[in-house]
Design a protein around this motif. Structure first.
Motif, PDB file in Angstrom:
ATOM      1  N   MET A  93       0.832  -1.203   0.168  1.00 38.13           N
ATOM      2  CA  MET A  93      -0.021   0.470   0.200  1.00 38.13           C
ATOM      3  C   MET A  93       0.752   1.130  -0.607  1.00 38.13           C
ATOM      4  SD  MET A  93      -3.103   1.135  -0.240  1.00 38.13           S
ATOM      5  CE  MET A  93      -4.351   0.023   0.407  1.00 38.13           C
ATOM      6  N   SER A  94       1.333   1.035   0.770  1.00 37.31           N
ATOM      7  CA  SER A  94       3.078   2.375   0.963  1.00 37.31           C
ATOM      8  C   SER A  94       3.685   3.111  -0.446  1.00 37.31           C
ATOM      9  CB  SER A  94       3.630   1.951   2.282  1.00 37.31           C
ATOM     10  OG  SER A  94       3.275   2.250   3.534  1.00 37.31           O
ATOM     11  N   THR A  95       3.732   1.775  -0.781  1.00 32.24           N
ATOM     12  CA  THR A  95       4.810   1.702  -2.276  1.00 32.24           C
ATOM     13  C   THR A  95       3.709   2.228  -3.457  1.00 32.24           C
ATOM     14  OG1 THR A  95       5.486  -0.450  -1.334  1.00 32.24           O
ATOM     15  CG2 THR A  95       6.090   0.834  -4.269  1.00 32.24           C
ATOM     16  N   LEU A  96       2.660   1.607  -3.526  1.00 24.49           N
ATOM     17  CA  LEU A  96       1.548   2.323  -4.565  1.00 24.49           C
ATOM     18  C   LEU A  96       1.261   3.581  -4.267  1.00 24.49           C
ATOM     19  CD1 LEU A  96      -0.394   1.105  -6.245  1.00 24.49           C
ATOM     20  CD2 LEU A  96      -2.177   1.303  -4.197  1.00 24.49           C
ATOM     21  N   TYR A  97       1.109   4.393  -2.788  1.00 20.40           N
ATOM     22  CA  TYR A  97       0.348   5.785  -2.806  1.00 20.40           C
ATOM     23  C   TYR A  97       1.815   5.951  -3.095  1.00 20.40           C
ATOM     24  CZ  TYR A  97      -4.035   5.926  -1.091  1.00 20.40           C
ATOM     25  OH  TYR A  97      -6.116   5.781  -1.537  1.00 20.40           O
ATOM     26  N   ALA A  98       2.824   5.954  -2.603  1.00 21.39           N
ATOM     27  CA  ALA A  98       4.467   6.645  -3.184  1.00 21.39           C
ATOM     28  C   ALA A  98       4.210   6.403  -4.487  1.00 21.39           C
ATOM     29  CB  ALA A  98       5.225   6.172  -2.962  1.00 21.39           C
ATOM     30  N   LEU A  99       3.991   6.017  -5.503  1.00 20.24           N
ATOM     31  CA  LEU A  99       4.330   5.805  -6.671  1.00 20.24           C
ATOM     32  C   LEU A  99       3.122   6.884  -6.893  1.00 20.24           C
ATOM     33  CD1 LEU A  99       4.961   2.081  -7.984  1.00 20.24           C
ATOM     34  CD2 LEU A  99       6.086   4.233  -7.977  1.00 20.24           C
ATOM     35  N   LEU A 100       1.488   6.518  -6.826  1.00 21.78           N
ATOM     36  CA  LEU A 100       0.727   7.222  -6.890  1.00 21.78           C
ATOM     37  C   LEU A 100       1.098   9.190  -7.105  1.00 21.78           C
ATOM     38  CD1 LEU A 100      -2.401   7.646  -7.291  1.00 21.78           C
ATOM     39  CD2 LEU A 100      -3.002   7.532  -5.151  1.00 21.78           C
ATOM     40  N   PHE A 101       1.626   9.430  -5.458  1.00 19.52           N
ATOM     41  CA  PHE A 101       1.888  10.821  -5.699  1.00 19.52           C
ATOM     42  C   PHE A 101       3.137  11.401  -6.891  1.00 19.52           C
ATOM     43  CE2 PHE A 101      -0.951  10.849  -1.933  1.00 19.52           C
ATOM     44  CZ  PHE A 101      -1.607  12.125  -1.540  1.00 19.52           C
ATOM     45  N   TYR A 102       4.124  10.177  -6.579  1.00 21.21           N
ATOM     46  CA  TYR A 102       5.267  10.755  -7.810  1.00 21.21           C
ATOM     47  C   TYR A 102       3.959  11.027  -8.724  1.00 21.21           C
ATOM     48  CZ  TYR A 102       8.638   9.935  -4.667  1.00 21.21           C
ATOM     49  OH  TYR A 102       9.787   9.865  -3.605  1.00 21.21           O
ATOM     50  N   PHE A 103       3.310  10.222  -9.620  1.00 22.13           N
ATOM     51  CA  PHE A 103       2.650   9.939 -10.574  1.00 22.13           C
ATOM     52  C   PHE A 103       1.787  11.564 -10.687  1.00 22.13           C
ATOM     53  CE2 PHE A 103      -1.078   9.381 -13.450  1.00 22.13           C
ATOM     54  CZ  PHE A 103      -0.306   8.966 -14.992  1.00 22.13           C
ATOM     55  N   ALA A 104       1.623  11.684  -9.770  1.00 19.20           N
ATOM     56  CA  ALA A 104       0.700  13.062  -9.473  1.00 19.20           C
ATOM     57  C   ALA A 104       1.118  14.263  -9.441  1.00 19.20           C
ATOM     58  CB  ALA A 104      -0.296  12.589  -8.492  1.00 19.20           C
ATOM     59  N   THR A 105       1.979  14.298  -9.172  1.00 19.83           N
ATOM     60  CA  THR A 105       2.790  15.670  -8.866  1.00 19.83           C
ATOM     61  C   THR A 105       3.351  15.565 -10.700  1.00 19.83           C
ATOM     62  OG1 THR A 105       3.591  15.058  -6.660  1.00 19.83           O
ATOM     63  CG2 THR A 105       4.674  16.261  -7.792  1.00 19.83           C
ATOM     64  N   ILE A 106       4.221  14.576 -10.903  1.00 20.41           N
ATOM     65  CA  ILE A 106       4.258  14.694 -12.628  1.00 20.41           C
ATOM     66  C   ILE A 106       3.667  15.527 -13.530  1.00 20.41           C
ATOM     67  CG2 ILE A 106       5.545  13.822 -14.218  1.00 20.41           C
ATOM     68  CD1 ILE A 106       7.103  11.857 -12.203  1.00 20.41           C
ATOM     69  N   MET A 107       2.255  14.737 -12.920  1.00 25.38           N
ATOM     70  CA  MET A 107       1.466  15.247 -14.197  1.00 25.38           C
ATOM     71  C   MET A 107       0.755  16.898 -13.772  1.00 25.38           C
ATOM     72  SD  MET A 107       0.418  12.978 -16.443  1.00 25.38           S
ATOM     73  CE  MET A 107      -1.440  12.886 -16.768  1.00 25.38           C
ATOM     74  N   LEU A 108       0.651  17.067 -12.118  1.00 28.25           N
ATOM     75  CA  LEU A 108      -0.004  18.382 -12.247  1.00 28.25           C
ATOM     76  C   LEU A 108       1.547  19.429 -12.993  1.00 28.25           C
ATOM     77  CD1 LEU A 108      -1.270  19.764 -10.720  1.00 28.25           C
ATOM     78  CD2 LEU A 108      -0.329  20.062  -8.827  1.00 28.25           C
ATOM     79  N   VAL A 109       2.349  18.966 -11.939  1.00 34.48           N
ATOM     80  CA  VAL A 109       3.384  21.043 -12.354  1.00 34.48           C
ATOM     81  C   VAL A 109       3.874  20.201 -14.305  1.00 34.48           C
ATOM     82  CG1 VAL A 109       6.085  20.559 -12.163  1.00 34.48           C
ATOM     83  CG2 VAL A 109       4.965  19.791 -10.389  1.00 34.48           C
ATOM     84  N   VAL A 110       3.954  18.938 -14.762  1.00 34.26           N
ATOM     85  CA  VAL A 110       4.259  18.982 -16.178  1.00 34.26           C
ATOM     86  C   VAL A 110       3.318  19.741 -16.957  1.00 34.26           C
ATOM     87  CG1 VAL A 110       4.582  17.695 -18.667  1.00 34.26           C
ATOM     88  CG2 VAL A 110       6.149  17.532 -16.237  1.00 34.26           C
ATOM     89  N   GLY A 111       2.238  19.077 -16.140  1.00 38.06           N
ATOM     90  CA  GLY A 111       0.672  19.386 -17.263  1.00 38.06           C
ATOM     91  C   GLY A 111       0.681  20.735 -17.189  1.00 38.06           C
TER      92      GLY A 111
END
Lengths: 520, 239, 110
Positions: free
Chosen positions: B1-19
């Motif tokens: 679960m921790s890994t999943l959320y960690a990846l989710l937040f890395y992905f979300a941050t990239i989407m937010l910043v890059v997008g």
């Protein structure tokens, strides 16, 4: 809701609210559509004569093209949050109740297509974000409802992000023109203006004859020879005025007013037969290229005649194009006298003369009128007069108060930056759109009825050729005479005292210096 | 679960910043061919700064337009701003003094935020005109935000989670380490919804945030008679 | 879209203005007037004739003011005014009278 006025002269009474929000009447205006342009009208403007076979493809590409060329269009397609703040701000919605005349809904007609083809959500989850395919039905809906927008920009005042539906509706019309669906009224007129120099199709010979006739009238009336020169090389001022000023009532009385002011100010001036039109209909169809071609005629006329200044007559959309765009479209005007605003509005000119004390008035000449003033939408929200923001509101009022004794304001929510369009702007001033024109005029007419009730107002003054024609047409439907709409310079013309003028009533009336405080 | 959320937040941050970065770059690159400030407009840049400040800080135009939407919208946005400031404490160590200062307001702000959102939702359903212009996404956006608010408030007021562990998790993410994330339901819901919000931000109407700064009717100076304005593509026409 | 006059078919546009100006005849004017619910009398004809003469010379309809001045000269001041013109042509002397006179519709902000 009607407002209850407890202090009415004859006891409490209900006052109708000009901004009363109607019940929704879905698709009640769906059948309103102007006559389509003929192939020759479209082709003169560089558009295809008839609907292209691959129109969908071309239209979709055009949306992308416009989004890459116009920041406002791109940002406004993206930024709307559907908060609803604009929903009760359009006079056509207030008058018709058709929800597609709410600014956001009007934008959505195009935004929904933009989303379908240009956004992630619209491509993969169209139902989620209200995205839809561009079909023939959608195109027809555009044609109907984008010709129920007068591009008056009232919605942009109230949008938290400044989204201007005029930008969307201009873009929509350009997209439609690009695929071969033009509006007859606008496109025929632009063609005439490009060919002949004005929207009427008035040739030089007729222009000269009309103006000579007016010179005679002025001399008969005042005993003073006031000239209205045409194509006079070396004149200081080139007057660019809507061709309606050469033709229609009460416009022409305004033109007589300009002539008297120029005469009394002692400046040399001329109109041009080559650029005999102020109103630039290129704006209405959102075509930068056509707008530019029309604007360049003014530059060429100024160069050919060797004038030092350009002054614009009373015309709303014209003044927006002149004030906000002329420098962009046809500048730089480094060959003109830089000591004056380029271009200058006739009201700026007249007010300046009044402030200098160069004009004398007999205000009692307007005592038969009880007046209010209609801020024309494109002057109010698309331009300025004078040095300070809001001069476009103050200067016309200052001039009116300098020449009239009985002046009253309409409801503040319907004046100045919140003014209501007359209902005929933006290319809608055509008989085939009379139904929406009357509905669009009704909020303004209600505001007028209020001041008639409260202050006995009989007449309304305006500074836009469209407003004047529209009101002259629709006012009889609201209980006013056709001639209850006046040009501001008609009031000036009534009251101005020219040097050497014969006055019909002796003894000479007591003169009031114009720069004294006017009444309100 | 921790890994999943960690990846989710890395992905979300990239989407937010890059997008968001790409979108802002697009707005910045797109020329405005004509001067279209909604008049009366300021005649100087500093005047425009004040106009924009009033729009962004007190929602001036919305206030003129509709008091109900303004009240709810303002409660929501100010509440959200305070709550976000308060959340800085989970990402920094030592905690900046002003974050501590904001701390008590942030708690009350969550109520303002929630009331604002509920008010906007009720209006969207009840007012005929606004219901007419609403798409499913408009309701879902409000529900998403309400979900974030409720799950957050649940952790604060009813079922506290191990907030120290949460902070360790996020400080870890900032250093590219994945630490243990508490598995309270509220927390997982809260973080999941926040990540969703971050991901859809650059592809949704949330673009009104950056959009207002690129709105020509608001940012342009009223000086067209004095200064010639010409878009690059329009300059081509003059050749 | 056409008028039928003496067995001939005369094309007109969406609003009833004839498309070929040389098609105009007095009989056609009567037909158009009937469609417009205008009952032509000598005063209507005076206006129509003036419009046609003016158009012949200037290729455009006269300004309303010019028309009224001409009417004033021939019919006297009690008829030479805007109000009377609208009595003759309820939809306006510029548009309705032009239509009956076989002139193109004045365009622009008029």
């Amino acid at each position: 809701m009607a407002i209850l006025d407890m202090d009415g002269e004859d006891g409490p009474k209900f006052i109708p609210d000009p901004l009363k929000i109607p019940k929704l009447a879905c698709d009640s205006m769906a059948d309103s559509a102007p006559y389509p342009a003929y192939p020759e009208h479209n082709m003169k403007l560089g558009f295809p004569g008839e609907l292209l076979d691959n129109w969908q493809e071309v239209a979709i590409a055009k949306i992308g093209d416009l989004a890459s060329k116009n920041r406002a269009f791109q940002v406004y397609l993206d930024a709307c949050v559907k908060c609803g703040a604009c929903t009760d701000k359009c006079h056509y919605f207030l008058g018709s109740g058709d929800p597609k005349n709410m600014p956001v809904a009007r934008q959505d007609l195009l935004r929904s297509v933009y989303r379908r083809y240009y956004t992630f959500a619209g491509k993969y989850f169209p139902w989620l974000v209200g995205a839809r395919d561009l079909t023939r039905e959608v195109l027809d809906e555009w044609y109907s409802y984008y010709h129920q927008c007068s591009q008056c920009r009232r919605c942009s005042v109230f949008c938290p992000y400044g989204i201007d539906t005029a930008e969307i509706s201009m873009a929509a019309r350009e997209i439609m023109d690009t695929v071969g669906i033009g509006q007859k009224y606008c496109n025929e007129i632009i063609g005439k203006a490009l060919e002949i120099g004005n929207n009427l199709g008035l040739q030089e010979k007729a222009l000269r004859a009309t103006l000579e006739d007016l010179e005679e009238d002025i001399e008969d009336e005042t005993g003073v020879s006031v000239r209205i020169p045409v194509d006079e090389k070396g004149a200081d001022i080139l007057l660019i005025t809507p061709s309606a000023d050469f033709f229609a009532e009460p416009h022409i009385d305004g033109l007589i007013g300009y002539a008297k002011v120029f005469h009394q100010a002692g400046v040399s001036w001329t109109v041009s037969s080559y650029a005999s039109e102020a109103a630039n209909f290129g704006l209405f169809i959102g075509s930068y290229e056509n707008m530019r071609d029309l604007a360049l005629r003014i530059r060429r006329a100024a160069e050919d005649l060797g004038v030092k200044r350009i002054v614009f007559g009373e015309c709303g959309h014209a003044w927006r194009v002149a004030y906000s765009f002329l420098n962009t479209l046809a500048g730089p005007f480094d060959f003109l006298d830089q000591n004056y605003p380029i271009p200058q509005h006739i009201l700026e000119f007249t007010w300046d003369q009044i402030e200098r004390g160069n004009l004398k008035f007999d205000k009692t000449k307007n005592d038969h009128l009880r007046l209010t003033y209609h801020d024309s939408c494109n002057v109010a929200r698309g331009s300025r007069m004078g040095d300070k923001p809001g001069g476009q509101f103050e200067i016309p009022r200052n001039v009116i108060k300098a020449v009239c004794n009985n002046y009253f304001e309409m409801d503040r929510d319907t004046t100045k930056e919140s003014t209501l369009c007359c209902g005929g702007g933006g290319g809608l001033l055509t008989d085939d759109l009379m139904d929406i024109r009357v509905k669009g005029a009704s909020p303004r007419m209600t505001a007028l009825q209020q001041v008639t009730q409260d202050h006995g107002v009989t007449h309304m003054a305006a500074i836009c050729a469209i407003c004047k024609t529209q009101f002259a047409k629709v006012m009889p439907k609201f209980g006013y005479e056709r001639d209850s709409i006046l040009s501001v310079h008609q009031l000036v013309s009534n009251a101005i005292l020219l040097d050497g003028q014969i006055t019909d009533d002796a003894p000479v009336p007591e003169l009031e210096m114009a720069n004294e405080e006017g009444t309100s | 679960m921790s890994t999943l959320y960690a990846l989710l937040f890395y992905f979300a941050t990239i989407m937010l910043v890059v997008g968001l970065g790409l979108r802002i770059a697009k707005y910045a690159r797109t020329p405005a061919p004509l001067k279209i400030p909604t008049m009366p407009a300021p005649t100087t840049r500093s005047g425009v700064f004040w106009r924009m400040s009033r729009e962004v800080l007190v929602f001036e135009s919305l206030f003129k337009s509709n008091k109900w939407i303004w009240v709810f919208g303002y409660m929501f946005h100010v509440g959200l701003a305070l709550v976000l400031l308060r959340h800085f404490r989970y990402f920094i160590e030592p905690i900046w003094f002003w974050v501590n200062w904001v701390q008590p307001f942030g708690i009350y702000a969550s109520f303002a935020l929630l009331i604002g959102l509920l008010g906007l939702l009720v209006r969207r359903i009840v007012v005929e005109r606004i219901r007419y212009i609403s798409s499913p996404s408009d309701y879902l956006m409000l529900l998403l935000l309400i979900g974030i608010a409720l799950s957050g408030m649940n952790m604060k007021f009813l079922a506290p989670t191990d907030i120290v562990a949460v902070k360790v998790f996020f400080l870890g993410l900032l250093r590219l380490q994945i630490n243990e994330l508490p598995t309270s339901a509220s927390l997982l819901v809260h973080l999941g919804l926040v990540a969703t919000l971050m991901i859809i931000f650059p592809i949704s109407k949330l673009l009104h945030g950056p959009g207002i700064f690129f709105s020509p009717t608001r940012y342009q100076v009223d000086n067209s008679r004095e200064k010639r304005h010409l878009a690059p593509w329009a300059a081509e026409l003059e050749k | 879209m056409s008028y039928e006059v003496n067995g001939a078919t005369i094309e007109h546009d969406e609003e009833g203005y004839i498309t070929t100006l040389s098609d105009w005849t007095k009989d056609l004017a009567d037909v158009i007037a009937k469609a417009e619910e205008v009952d032509m009398n000598s005063e209507h004809w005076e206006v129509v004739n003036f419009l046609r003469d003016y158009y012949e010379e200037y290729q455009i309809a006269p300004a309303v003011r010019v028309l009224i001045k001409a009417v004033k000269k021939s019919m006297g001041p009690e008829k030479g005014n805007n109000k009377y013109m609208y009595e003759l042509f309820p939809y306006g002397p510029a548009k309705q009278a032009c239509k009956i006179a076989g002139l193109p519709k004045p365009t622009g902000c008029v």
